[in-house]
Design a protein around this motif. Sequence first.
Motif, short mmCIF file in Angstrom:
data_model
loop_
_atom_site.label_atom_id
_atom_site.label_comp_id
_atom_site.label_asym_id
_atom_site.label_seq_id
_atom_site.Cartn_x
_atom_site.Cartn_y
_atom_site.Cartn_z
N ALA A 1 -7.30 50.71 14.83
CA ALA A 1 -5.84 50.70 14.93
C ALA A 1 -5.30 52.12 15.00
N ALA A 2 -5.88 53.03 14.22
CA ALA A 2 -5.48 54.44 14.29
C ALA A 2 -5.84 55.04 15.64
N SER A 3 -7.01 54.65 16.18
CA SER A 3 -7.43 55.14 17.50
C SER A 3 -6.42 54.74 18.57
N ASP A 4 -5.95 53.49 18.50
CA ASP A 4 -4.94 53.04 19.46
C ASP A 4 -3.68 53.90 19.38
N LEU A 5 -3.29 54.25 18.16
CA LEU A 5 -2.11 55.10 18.00
C LEU A 5 -2.34 56.49 18.59
N ILE A 6 -3.53 57.06 18.36
CA ILE A 6 -3.84 58.37 18.92
C ILE A 6 -3.74 58.34 20.44
N VAL A 7 -4.35 57.31 21.06
CA VAL A 7 -4.34 57.20 22.52
C VAL A 7 -2.92 57.01 23.04
N ARG A 8 -2.15 56.16 22.37
CA ARG A 8 -0.78 55.91 22.83
C ARG A 8 0.12 57.13 22.65
N HIS A 9 -0.26 58.04 21.75
CA HIS A 9 0.46 59.30 21.59
C HIS A 9 -0.09 60.38 22.52
N GLY A 10 -1.03 60.01 23.39
CA GLY A 10 -1.54 60.95 24.39
C GLY A 10 -2.85 61.62 24.04
N GLY A 11 -3.43 61.29 22.89
CA GLY A 11 -4.66 61.95 22.45
C GLY A 11 -5.92 61.25 22.93
N THR A 12 -7.06 61.70 22.40
CA THR A 12 -8.37 61.24 22.85
C THR A 12 -9.22 60.83 21.66
N VAL A 13 -9.98 59.75 21.81
CA VAL A 13 -10.97 59.35 20.80
C VAL A 13 -12.32 59.18 21.49
N ILE A 14 -13.40 59.53 20.76
CA ILE A 14 -14.76 59.47 21.30
C ILE A 14 -15.58 58.50 20.46
N LEU A 15 -15.99 57.39 21.08
CA LEU A 15 -16.95 56.48 20.46
C LEU A 15 -18.35 56.88 20.93
N VAL B 1 -4.75 45.30 8.58
CA VAL B 1 -5.51 46.28 9.33
C VAL B 1 -4.57 47.30 9.98
N GLN B 2 -3.47 46.82 10.55
CA GLN B 2 -2.52 47.72 11.21
C GLN B 2 -1.87 48.68 10.22
N GLU B 3 -1.52 48.18 9.04
CA GLU B 3 -0.90 49.05 8.03
C GLU B 3 -1.88 50.12 7.57
N CYS B 4 -3.13 49.74 7.37
CA CYS B 4 -4.14 50.72 6.98
C CYS B 4 -4.36 51.72 8.11
N GLY B 5 -4.38 51.24 9.36
CA GLY B 5 -4.52 52.12 10.51
C GLY B 5 -3.40 53.14 10.60
N GLN B 6 -2.18 52.72 10.29
CA GLN B 6 -1.05 53.65 10.28
C GLN B 6 -1.25 54.73 9.22
N ARG B 7 -1.77 54.32 8.06
CA ARG B 7 -2.03 55.27 6.97
C ARG B 7 -3.10 56.28 7.39
#
Length: 507
Positions: free
Chosen positions: A289-303, A466-472
């Motif tokens: 959920a945090a990864s989705d926020l990073i991507v939607r804010h323009g950032g990058t995540v690496i799995l 899960v979403q609330e924890c992801g925001q945290r």
Amino acid sequence: MTISPVIRLHPADGVLIARASLPPGTVVADGVTTVERIPSGHKVAIKPIALGEPVIRYGQIIGFATIPIAPGQHVHVQNCGMGDFSKDYAYCADVKPTPNFDLPATFEGIRRPDGRVATRNYIGILTSVNCSAHVASLVADVFKKNPFTGDNPLAEFPNVDGVVALTHKTGCGMTQNEPLALLRRTLGGYARHVNFSHVIVLGLGCEVNQIGGLMEEQKLAGRLRAMDIQEVGGTRKTVEAGIAFVREALADSNKVKRESVPVSELTVALQCGGSDGYSGVSANPALGAASDLIVRHGGTVILSETPETYGAEHLLTRRAVSREVGEKLVDLMRWWDEYTTREGAEMNANPSPGNKAGGLTTILEKSLGAMAKAGTTNLVDVLRYAEPVTKRGFVFMDTPGYDPVAATGQVAGGANLVCFTTGRGSVFGCKPAPSIKLATNTPMYKRMEEDMDVNCGTILQGEESVQECGQRIFELILKTASGQPTKSESFDFGGAEFAPWVLGATM
């Protein structure tokens, strides 16, 4: 509010997950009670599963019954194993628009002269070969902070996070083809890393991985200072020269200032280690959920961790932005199949004893939980180990499942922050990138609170979604990127964990 003793992850599942250790006679579903003890985080069957029938968790196959399984029985290695099954790669079938937020979040980063943004400010000492490892450590030790006594030789340079020696066990007795290219790509990625203000590379002088070849191949001329122990005149003279270099660099490195920058400047490595049966229930999906926020804010995540995506890759190919990207991932799986066969191993050897004690039975089960870290956005690229990340969004990098080797590749690729989930309690750091540790369950978090940054066990207890924890987690990522120390940084983790992937024969 009464919380169920078990967790159902998907309506099609034939097994449920125990929130805590369940004694015989515990009601887990309509008409189903446990017939034996079910350890915490482990699986209990809620329907008959015939010999050879798939065992379903997450709505996906995690293995096959090796003996008939009755409702209420413990489902684990004694009655569940691997088996072949067809996968529908359905390239690009689940690709969907991922609109960025209108007002991107920001953090306080360090803008380098070339425009890139750092989250930390280190001076790095790299080694071309194991033979120069001790000399590099002698140089770095002069400037080492003591996390227990508080002694800090860098007290006059508050904007410098440290001087770190990143050493390894190879560089000479190796074949001069793919293994050498891979090592050089890794070292080149660290030499260019945005979290280093200055870098020195120390060699012996007669190794296969000659510094001159490294610098030419990786286009590092002008980027770093190079020294060979044999040319400088031995250990003492090289240590003195290395110390002098660092002392010269400190004043310049200390000049940096933090400024407000967008999340698009973040590249976050997603890692999991010491996984348990809760990893795919709490910490991994919360990080997703945090990864989705990073991507939607323009950032990058690496799995990464290709062996820990094995068996679940068909769910990622559906999210690939092109067939070419999806096929790259499938090709990696085929390479790993061939590689393990050649080495006399098998992919299902991946779950460790700790993983199995925590409730994970097969690599298929582990993979389905591990991939949750990457959230739900489109897969935009697939990279080789330590290749530079050039596209924003969710990318996949080929690495082994072994955490230090995997994270080393991700940071070499440009990750300037690491998020690491754990159920058993892995301790870890990855200089020069700060590492945030996410605990899957509350008992472990409380037992190891000095090492864990986030407790995701709150999801299991019904305290947050899960979403609330992801925001945290997302909010902590921003604070960490802005300079707030992580728990692993408080213990100075991150130097010893540098571990380039070693391929090929040792000659």
